[in-house]
Design an enzyme around this catalytic site. Structure first.
Site: not given
Lengths: 351, 351, 351, 351
Positions: C149-152, C154
């Protein structure tokens, strides 16, 4: 205390009506009509009103509403009010219609540009076009006011004195308009998503936008004859604000010279100096939407181009205030004999 | 009618003071101080005030100002007021200082975090920290009020009841704050240009931001002992608004269980239910800056995390209103015995 | 030439895949799958690709697609791939799944956080978590890669070296994340309209966001034990970009002292110095999303707070590139034995 | 490998040159000239280039630069290059000048509109106006190319075929242009601060903008006679992008009828069908700046208004690419015999 009802209270124009009327000393909103949110608390939808408005949304029932209130604001899709308005309603309550249903006197023009048939053309003659600066006296006597469109208010007020006084050739008038995104409404459309609108600008409705005939009709009255104009709206990545940039050939004087700055300025002043909501700016200061945001002002200025013989007119307003809800309240004030500025002297919010 | 003077009237906080005071029924601004724009019309700089304010900007002369007005607002750089304040001035006019000069009781803390020496520490004892919801009675009697910082107002009000009641462990408190760009002021810096800020987010002042000791001092009073916290501000591409997200370990009960939603909510309500400008939101509704924009409200809510034993607190306000000018006027109202909400009940502007 | 198919080609992540793969020298897209736009020209929907992509959108048919292409990218809703994946497909084509279906090894965690039952848990053991910097070798051998995922991406990359080396206490880890709006997808929801998002910031999914268990699982592997964290995402008015600000207590040394800047920096360098897409910034430089926009970079830095004993970690990436499509292509490069950076060395676009 | 030097490398156009040339296979930048940042690492100023560009900024020394490089790009204030250019420099290196110094053939026009005296008019005759689509062959032979302005590139390419073919009356041409803020440069001016620009739109330079004579000169060549136009630029709250909306009276045919859509489209196609960077859109599709962002494309379309007899032309480009750095590289490619599209086929970045 004037009792007011709003049909279409959960669109952006409706919400702005709520914001303005909540602070209006002579009005109490008693009906928050919203077909989409029936029985939900209004402040759950517009949380800026949390702990300020405690009411729940009600269904749209014009008849019942008319018997409960003094004034009805309709911030509804085109054709809605025309399809349900009747004498009984008009006998009981005054109406300020924020839709286009009664803005165009010629029903054929309405039907052509809006693509729907008009269901109650019999009220067109009675309806007053609610551009207060132009039709103040008629508004004061009206039962049914057609609140002007956002683009049209800005476009017309910017050009009106010069068209009326014959200082520009109306056949050369070109209006290039720019609007913030709230003008597109609160409907859940892909094209109005943040990422689709942000960091971009586009024209839309080129040669076909529905505010065109409204501008033509009103400026035609000023010109004393029918006119056609080019009107091109653009979508700008900002919440509020309309800016119009208008181009027209100056009417030259007998000696072929152009009018001077002072001459044009004097004409604007003669029309607007006493207007509480129209501000003609200082020489060479261009209107900017940020200076009118949240307020009922229209800022106007112009510049003469000696090289091309054209004059460039500029006008700026907040599309939700002077372009919609503010003007609606200004009309209401006139219709009920209140001071025209009551509840509308908000200082523009910057930044 | 209270006569007010503003020093630093052309910064964003100063301009917001003008916007609010212009609409305040009991106040007249008689001095628009701005060293950068002396003799220029105020409305030429902030054109939202065109045809509303006719005054020109004046130089900063605290002495002269004090003899002409009842209240002075100083929206000036750190160290300015401390360098010129004296007994004569305080004897003549009340002062609401929007700078940090009198916010910190410990002069050493001030000098360490601000990197300047304090020129009039003798007034620190007299100065009242103008967080109305906490120090209402002291403010009412004060001659000199230190108006809290924008981040601090939001950070403190969000956590205050829980710290005061011992429901969280203040040593675990972490404050992650997000601010619109107007908080950075109107100085012409490359880093605040549109293209540098737009379409980006960053943290800044990490572990070193000057609002940290202010939060620590005030929440330390609530805790009954000194505390240290992590405070991290971020710059968000929007004009106005501060959101804080705060994290802390809940104090568990004797049986090791966490406090319930209802228990925490009851504590918040006991502190804020009657506060006109603090709105504790409904369960699970997160504060958003858009719902307070242009208003003096602070919106607060929280969520307990059973998995980690922490509570997440959230608060939102408009940095120029409740975070600066609105709170300054709220303080002024208290200092002059006016209703605390006078001139401050603006409905938030959305969108 | 690798033949690629995309299912979900008309979402934002899908469109970014098209942008990147169109410029990739070793890949040709032969299937633009989009259930919503079947038979429409792809470039009519994403007009940036006008005269670049001539194909029309096709229906989603995983079976047929598998026999036509070498690699399938699925940028689809949660549950979709899990419901149709089978051995025949996996025998024919490699898959990079941009959904969450195979990211969590524990199917019960998946079902709890996503609220749907997993239809093909038999592939979880085979699926490789496609965080290239951590699982490079496993990705190279994989048939099925779960793109993070995008948040993950980062959150994990920012904290990974310190968790792995035991320099922070993972039980104290708090992740405050901020995202641009493209992370919310292209669905026509009122909450993602321009006027609802612009000029505001909010937290959402507080304590409940689905990326939480993904972060916990991966950082748990690094820690060598299971951990729980607080993860709070926020919506920021910008198109692209994720910034995470992470807080954790430093593990003190035997003498009670904190690790030094140099010590922490050395650890980051030992993990990332040779990573082509991870940039550990210079001392005291905070990551900003503008510096990675349009690129596959992650910018990381940290700051130790002597006062609180905590370390503040910061990471920034472009959610559509390193947070989605770029990382997917990076995985594909590894899976096909291409240079890992092929087609991904885009310079970030600023401003 | 072509060695390139940039003078003015730290403005927005200079930085875009760096972005594009860094990815260009045939060019190496060997001189990053920036008077403001001498001896500072370029990547400390434009951090998107961290770990990509390792060079430091050098002083502006045209002479020395000329002996070290094959091509010099000058992204400098008006008057700078004209004041230092000499034969020795031109004998050693080719120059692409992004300033206006050699754009206008008539030095009096230059001096009147720019308000400065031209210090080296002797090179005007040699300088080639670098609008590749119009002057391709001359550019290929040039030593000194005057890279067109951002507004002018968009304005001219949009109208050029119709003016050249006599399909519109050039005396009626009105150009209403809208630009993102990067066009205003990176100078630290109050008027370009985020809060001053965000949430607003304004016209500026009305009747006086310096791109006016450049448009007039070039379209005058196409018309075969001198013309005057109205050109009105507007500032839009977005980083990049220019949109022009142009209005002109169609030349009617002998029978008084207007040209048809098909006729106008055929003319555009005859000019642009083979142009790699000009995209004439499908019928009724309006150009939007988001579809060209980050790329060297110009998107163009038109709509005929039967009611007014006018045609509305629209063009969109990225002001930093096709409006500055991209076009400069396109010119360089031509000057060095490279494929014109080398390093310029970037897919537009959306969203």
């Amino acid at each position: 205390m004037i009792k007011a009802g709003i049909i279409g209270a959960t669109g952006y124009a409706g919400a702005e009506l709520v914001r303005i009327l909540t602070a209006h000393r002579e009005v109490k909103i008693v009906w928050y009509g919203s077909r989409s949110y029936i029985d939900q608390k209004y402040a759950d939808i517009y949380r800026n009103l949390f702990e300020i408005v405690e009411d729940v949304c009600l269904d749209d029932s014009l008849e019942e509403l008319a018997s409960r209130v003094d004034v009805i604001f309709t911030a509804t899709p085109q054709g809605y009010l025309a399809s349900i308005l009747n004498d009984a309603v008009l006998a009981k309550a005054k109406i300020v219609d924020l839709s286009a249903d009664y803005r165009l006197q010629d029903v054929h023009v309405y039907e052509k540009w809006y693509g729907i048939s008009h269901r109650s053309p019999q009220y067109l003659a009675e309806a007053v076009y609610g551009l207060c600066e132009v039709n103040r006296e008629a508004v004061a006597k009206a039962r049914l006011v057609a609140n002007p469109g956002c683009y049209t208010t800005c476009s017309i007020l910017t050009a009106y004195p010069l068209v009326k006084e014959g200082l520009i050739d109306p056949d050369t008038l070109i209006i290039d308009a720019k609007s913030g995104v709230s003008g597109a409404g609160r409907g859940a459309k892909t094209s109005n998503l943040f990422c689709e609108v942000n960091e971009s600008i586009k024209a839309y409705g080129v040669t076909t936008h529905r505010h065109t005939p409204e501008i033509e009709e009103q400026l035609g009255y000023a010109a004393g004859r029918s006119i056609v104009v080019n009107f091109t709206p653009h979508l700008v990545p900002m919440n509020r604000g309309i800016l119009v940039t208008e181009y027209a050939a100056c009417q030259r004087k007998g000696d072929g010279s152009l009018p001077t700055y002072a001459e044009i300025k004097a004409v604007y002043d003669s029309y607007y100096e006493k207007e509480p909501f129209v501000r003609v700016l200082k020489k060479d200061v261009c209107p900017e939407t940020r200076w009118v945001e949240g307020s009922n002002y229209v800022d106007i200025n112009f510049r003469i181009d000696e090289r091309t013989g054209r004059i460039i007119l500029m006008g700026a307003l907040d599309n939700l205030v002077k372009g919609a809800a503010g003007q609606a309240v200004q009309n209401m004030n006139l219709m009920f004999g209140l001071p025209e500025t009551e509840g509308l002297m908000m200082v523009p919010v910057f930044p």
